[in-house]
Design a protein around this motif. Structure first.
Motif, PDB file in Angstrom:
ATOM      1  N   PRO A   1      11.456   2.924   2.297  1.00  0.00           N
ATOM      2  CA  PRO A   1      10.705   2.364   3.422  1.00  0.00           C
ATOM      3  C   PRO A   1       9.218   2.274   3.077  1.00  0.00           C
ATOM      4  CG  PRO A   1      11.513   4.560   3.938  1.00  0.00           C
ATOM      5  CD  PRO A   1      12.064   4.200   2.595  1.00  0.00           C
ATOM      6  N   TYR A   2       8.570   1.251   3.577  1.00  0.00           N
ATOM      7  CA  TYR A   2       7.147   1.055   3.310  1.00  0.00           C
ATOM      8  C   TYR A   2       6.473   0.538   4.567  1.00  0.00           C
ATOM      9  CZ  TYR A   2       8.568  -3.815   2.825  1.00  0.00           C
ATOM     10  OH  TYR A   2       9.081  -5.055   3.049  1.00  0.00           O
ATOM     11  N   PRO A   3       5.162   0.724   4.682  1.00  0.00           N
ATOM     12  CA  PRO A   3       4.463   0.272   5.894  1.00  0.00           C
ATOM     13  C   PRO A   3       4.402  -1.255   5.935  1.00  0.00           C
ATOM     14  CG  PRO A   3       2.919   1.265   4.340  1.00  0.00           C
ATOM     15  CD  PRO A   3       4.280   1.453   3.783  1.00  0.00           C
ATOM     16  N   LYS A   4       4.841  -1.857   7.026  1.00  0.00           N
ATOM     17  CA  LYS A   4       4.888  -3.317   7.165  1.00  0.00           C
ATOM     18  C   LYS A   4       3.514  -3.911   7.503  1.00  0.00           C
ATOM     19  CE  LYS A   4       9.459  -3.388   7.038  1.00  0.00           C
ATOM     20  NZ  LYS A   4       9.994  -2.832   5.850  1.00  0.00           N
ATOM     21  N   HIS A   5       2.584  -3.106   7.939  1.00  0.00           N
ATOM     22  CA  HIS A   5       1.275  -3.608   8.352  1.00  0.00           C
ATOM     23  C   HIS A   5       0.296  -3.755   7.182  1.00  0.00           C
ATOM     24  CE1 HIS A   5       0.849   0.757   8.332  1.00  0.00           C
ATOM     25  NE2 HIS A   5      -0.437   0.550   8.077  1.00  0.00           N
ATOM     26  N   VAL A   6       0.663  -3.307   5.995  1.00  0.00           N
ATOM     27  CA  VAL A   6      -0.236  -3.372   4.848  1.00  0.00           C
ATOM     28  C   VAL A   6      -0.204  -4.786   4.270  1.00  0.00           C
ATOM     29  CG1 VAL A   6      -0.708  -2.491   2.541  1.00  0.00           C
ATOM     30  CG2 VAL A   6       0.076  -0.944   4.323  1.00  0.00           C
ATOM     31  N   TRP A   7      -1.393  -5.377   4.077  1.00  0.00           N
ATOM     32  CA  TRP A   7      -1.492  -6.713   3.497  1.00  0.00           C
ATOM     33  C   TRP A   7      -2.044  -6.590   2.085  1.00  0.00           C
ATOM     34  CZ3 TRP A   7      -5.375  -9.603   1.331  1.00  0.00           C
ATOM     35  CH2 TRP A   7      -5.060 -10.935   1.070  1.00  0.00           C
ATOM     36  N   SER A   8      -1.537  -7.369   1.177  1.00  0.00           N
ATOM     37  CA  SER A   8      -1.998  -7.338  -0.199  1.00  0.00           C
ATOM     38  C   SER A   8      -2.063  -8.762  -0.725  1.00  0.00           C
ATOM     39  CB  SER A   8      -1.027  -6.512  -1.046  1.00  0.00           C
ATOM     40  OG  SER A   8      -1.285  -6.725  -2.409  1.00  0.00           O
ATOM     41  N   PRO A   9      -3.119  -9.116  -1.470  1.00  0.00           N
ATOM     42  CA  PRO A   9      -3.174 -10.469  -2.024  1.00  0.00           C
ATOM     43  C   PRO A   9      -2.038 -10.738  -3.012  1.00  0.00           C
ATOM     44  CG  PRO A   9      -4.985  -9.143  -2.858  1.00  0.00           C
ATOM     45  CD  PRO A   9      -4.288  -8.328  -1.817  1.00  0.00           C
ATOM     46  N   ALA A  10      -1.491  -9.694  -3.605  1.00  0.00           N
ATOM     47  CA  ALA A  10      -0.389  -9.863  -4.555  1.00  0.00           C
ATOM     48  C   ALA A  10       0.955  -9.932  -3.843  1.00  0.00           C
ATOM     49  CB  ALA A  10      -0.395  -8.713  -5.551  1.00  0.00           C
ATOM     50  N   GLY A  11       0.986  -9.736  -2.546  1.00  0.00           N
ATOM     51  CA  GLY A  11       2.228  -9.843  -1.805  1.00  0.00           C
ATOM     52  C   GLY A  11       2.781  -8.535  -1.300  1.00  0.00           C
TER      53      GLY A  11
END
Length: 85
Positions: A7-17
């Motif tokens: 599981p990972y946080p869905k709210h994290v944005w990254s330019p690499a995706g």
């Protein structure tokens, strides 16, 4: 054994995706970027070949790659060939 995705946080944005990114159009993006890189490299090669200046020409019969695209060397070899014939 690969197991399941953690599981990972869905709210994290990254330019690499972000985690497990696999955009559906990655092949098209890669092709476009490859074409752009190839175009820039070709333009740089042409500019370099057009501006190449030689003070010493390659020896006769010796392998010299720029012999095929350097205007100055091509003209020199034509003049040399015409003068010796």
């Amino acid at each position: 054994m690969a197991g399941h995705k953690i599981p990972y946080p869905k709210h994290v944005w990254s330019p690499a995706g972000g985690w497990y990114a696999q955009p559906s159009n990655w092949k098209a993006n890669t092709a476009v970027l490859g074409a752009v890189v190839f175009g820039i490299a070709a333009a740089a090669f042409k500019l370099s070949a057009d501006n190449e200046v030689r003070t010493k020409f390659p020896e006769e019969g010796r392998f010299f790659p720029s012999r095929y695209w350097s205007k100055q060397i091509v003209e020199h070899e034509k003049e040399k060939k015409a003068g010796s014939a």
